[in-house]
Design an enzyme around this catalytic site. Structure first.
Site, PDB file in Angstrom:
ATOM      1  N   TYR A  10       0.859  -1.185   0.000  1.00  0.00           N
ATOM      2  CA  TYR A  10       0.000   0.000   0.000  1.00  0.00           C
ATOM      3  C   TYR A  10       0.897   1.237   0.000  1.00  0.00           C
ATOM      4  CZ  TYR A  10      -3.848   3.142   0.787  1.00  0.00           C
ATOM      5  OH  TYR A  10      -4.777   4.140   0.621  1.00  0.00           O
ATOM      6  N   GLU A  36      11.542   4.799  17.788  1.00  0.00           N
ATOM      7  CA  GLU A  36      11.619   4.352  16.407  1.00  0.00           C
ATOM      8  C   GLU A  36      13.005   4.687  15.841  1.00  0.00           C
ATOM      9  OE1 GLU A  36       9.276   5.212  12.175  1.00  0.00           O
ATOM     10  OE2 GLU A  36       9.084   6.618  13.842  1.00  0.00           O
ATOM     11  N   HIS A  37      13.409   5.951  15.968  1.00  0.00           N
ATOM     12  CA  HIS A  37      14.729   6.409  15.515  1.00  0.00           C
ATOM     13  C   HIS A  37      15.513   6.915  16.714  1.00  0.00           C
ATOM     14  CE1 HIS A  37      11.833   7.395  12.166  1.00  0.00           C
ATOM     15  NE2 HIS A  37      12.720   6.696  11.482  1.00  0.00           N
ATOM     16  N   HIS A  60      -1.864 -40.578  19.522  1.00  0.00           N
ATOM     17  CA  HIS A  60      -0.497 -40.080  19.353  1.00  0.00           C
ATOM     18  C   HIS A  60       0.499 -41.162  19.780  1.00  0.00           C
ATOM     19  CE1 HIS A  60      -2.314 -36.101  18.993  1.00  0.00           C
ATOM     20  NE2 HIS A  60      -1.124 -35.560  18.780  1.00  0.00           N
ATOM     21  N   GLN A 104      11.413  14.851  12.118  1.00  0.00           N
ATOM     22  CA  GLN A 104      10.295  13.958  12.436  1.00  0.00           C
ATOM     23  C   GLN A 104       9.043  14.744  12.776  1.00  0.00           C
ATOM     24  OE1 GLN A 104      10.635  10.576  11.751  1.00  0.00           O
ATOM     25  NE2 GLN A 104      12.415  11.661  10.924  1.00  0.00           N
ATOM     26  N   GLU A 115      -0.263 -37.276  28.487  1.00  0.00           N
ATOM     27  CA  GLU A 115      -1.252 -36.256  28.125  1.00  0.00           C
ATOM     28  C   GLU A 115      -2.612 -36.866  27.815  1.00  0.00           C
ATOM     29  OE1 GLU A 115       0.333 -33.961  24.898  1.00  0.00           O
ATOM     30  OE2 GLU A 115       1.762 -32.895  26.175  1.00  0.00           O
ATOM     31  N   SER A 152       5.413   9.027  13.874  1.00  0.00           N
ATOM     32  CA  SER A 152       6.862   8.949  13.764  1.00  0.00           C
ATOM     33  C   SER A 152       7.531   9.510  15.013  1.00  0.00           C
ATOM     34  CB  SER A 152       7.330   9.720  12.527  1.00  0.00           C
ATOM     35  OG  SER A 152       8.685   9.434  12.256  1.00  0.00           O
ATOM     36  N   ASP A 202      16.017   7.613   6.168  1.00  0.00           N
ATOM     37  CA  ASP A 202      14.697   7.619   5.529  1.00  0.00           C
ATOM     38  C   ASP A 202      14.784   7.371   4.035  1.00  0.00           C
ATOM     39  OD1 ASP A 202      13.163   7.999   7.774  1.00  0.00           O
ATOM     40  OD2 ASP A 202      13.027  10.176   7.566  1.00  0.00           O
ATOM     41  N   HIS A 218       6.420  15.482  10.070  1.00  0.00           N
ATOM     42  CA  HIS A 218       5.544  14.437   9.525  1.00  0.00           C
ATOM     43  C   HIS A 218       4.083  14.735   9.837  1.00  0.00           C
ATOM     44  CE1 HIS A 218       7.956  11.361   7.627  1.00  0.00           C
ATOM     45  NE2 HIS A 218       8.843  11.420   8.596  1.00  0.00           N
ATOM     46  N   ASN A 271      -3.460   5.990   5.988  1.00  0.00           N
ATOM     47  CA  ASN A 271      -4.193   6.783   6.977  1.00  0.00           C
ATOM     48  C   ASN A 271      -4.933   5.883   7.961  1.00  0.00           C
ATOM     49  OD1 ASN A 271      -6.499   5.848   5.644  1.00  0.00           O
ATOM     50  ND2 ASN A 271      -6.821   7.761   4.525  1.00  0.00           N
TER      51      ASN A 271
END
Length: 434
Positions: free
Chosen positions: A134, A331-332, A424, A263, A419, A241, A365, A266, A218
């Site tokens: 996207y 994040e950064h 099994h 940042q 079990e 961000s 970036d 943004h 968005n």
């Protein structure tokens, strides 16, 4: 800026609560958005192309007789690459080469080994068949995101990368299409919003269903990705961000101010934080912020971000700076210090770490090489940057010899009966040599 940026000091008695308040971000989905997205997903799932066309006409004011008319062929992508200015083409190609080179080093190979019984154990690494990308359209056009999402998918060996990008009112961004050509995107549809996510997740008569959806969008796109997770994989639900700069007080204050702006511009919810043991340096950076802000094209967005979610934090020393950073898990993270390598052992949580005074986050970036799709909102505590591994899956390989089946069947039998799973146990016991 007449108002002052939030100032915190780790020595203040209420620092913990003040920091928690600063970091708080409400990611709860609006009820109306949720209802709208679920309606769109339901319609596309059940009516396919017809629903995609209706929503594209409604939200993007773009009318088409068939979804096939909304697909751009490879020739159109190549034409976009030829049409953009030469400096933009060269920049795209240089950035793509660095991103590709970095991600090729992440590629994982399948492996096998034999134990003492000759039993074969291993792991088979296989790329996804098809990935959906996207890309935001309209005002927000991010060719860099095309490179960062598509290139690792192609390096991983994904056979088909399908890109969706809205073109409101039919306005096409050639730079985005050029990036798709450079990154090796296979098909491009000019649809967007929740309807595009639905088309990728469920498939329609024209848009093929994918295995994983990546890329920013968005609130409607983020909500749709959250809703279809489980039907398909997704990269992450990204928050605003963030940048955190740790500085020893010896970097040019103007540099640091602009790094914080990088940042903040943004959106209003972005978060920019500076941490330093030097109170006078914090003052100097605030002076730089006030001086430089009026020169910025996105002045009001930066102002709102800096006043609402920004902060200048004073710490006792660099060790404490690392502790504060780990708590935030940004994040950064910029280590704007003399010897960033020496700080690395103290840093545990960060999406990307930018080392040294000359390493602006902005380089990451676009063209440093590592991926710019990074965990936000503290999720770097348990998440990693987008990479080749996100487009690969691993299958375990198990191949017992008769001797191995006898030896380990006895172990499995005991555990299975413990079990209460008799089938099994008996399945394993059939292969035991009495």
């Amino acid at each position: 800026m007449t108002d002052r940026i939030t100032r915190l000091n780790t020595a203040q008695s209420d620092f913990d609560s003040a920091l928690a308040s600063l970091l708080a971000w409400d990611d709860s989905v609006d009820h109306q958005v949720n209802e709208s997205v679920r309606h769109i997903l339901h319609e596309v799932k059940n009516r396919g192309d017809a629903a995609v066309l209706e929503f594209t006409a409604k939200f993007d004011r773009l009318n088409a007789g068939a979804v096939a008319e909304l697909e751009m062929d490879g020739a159109r992508l190549k034409a976009a690459l030829a049409q953009i200015p030469q400096d933009q083409r060269e920049a795209l190609e240089k950035a793509a080469a660095r991103v590709r080179d970095y991600h090729e080093r992440q590629n994982q190979a399948s492996w096998q080994y034999q134990d003492e019984d000759g039993t074969v154990l291993g792991q088979k690494v296989t790329p996804l068949d098809r990935a959906g990308l996207y890309v935001p359209g309209g005002k927000a056009a991010y060719p860099s995101s095309v490179l960062m999402n598509a290139i690792p998918a192609k390096v991983a060996g994904v056979s088909e990368v399908i890109m969706v990008v809205p073109t409101p009112d039919g306005v096409v961004n050639d730079l985005v299409l050029a990036a798709a050509a450079v990154a090796g995107v296979d098909r491009v549809f000019t649809i967007g919003g929740a309807q595009a996510v639905a088309a990728l997740a469920y498939g329609t008569e024209t848009v093929p269903a994918v295995d994983k959806i990546v890329g920013p969008g968005n609130i409607f796109v983020a909500t749709a990705k959250r809703e279809v997770f489980g039907v398909v994989g997704i990269d992450m639900i990204a928050g605003p961000s963030e940048i955190l700069v740790i500085c020893d007080g010896k970097t040019d204050p103007d540099w640091i101010a602009m790094d914080l702006f990088s940042q903040a511009e943004h959106d209003e919810q972005a978060q920019s934080i500076l941490v330093s043991p030097d109170a006078e340096f914090l003052d100097a950076v605030e002076v730089s912020i006030n001086k430089l802000l009026p020169t910025m094209e996105r002045e009001e967005i930066i102002r709102t971000s800096m006043l609402g979610r920004g902060a200048l934090i004073q710490v006792a020393d660099m060790k404490e700076a690392a502790e504060v950073s780990n708590r935030i898990a940004p994040e950064h993270l910029e280590l704007s210090v003399e010897d960033p390598q020496s700080m690395l052992s103290d840093i545990r949580h960060a999406g990307a770490i930018f080392m040294g005074r000359h390493t602006a986050e902005a380089l990451g970036d676009y063209c440093a090489g590592p991926n710019h799709v990074l965990p936000t909102s503290g999720t770097a505590r348990f998440s990693s940057p987008l990479g080749v591994y996100d487009f690969q899956k691993r299958s375990s390989l198990i191949g017992f010899t008769a001797q191995g089946a006898d030896r380990m069947g006895r172990v499995a039998s005991v555990l299975a009966r413990g079990e209460g799973l008799t089938a099994h146990a008996r399945s394993a016991e059939y292969r035991i040599n009495e």
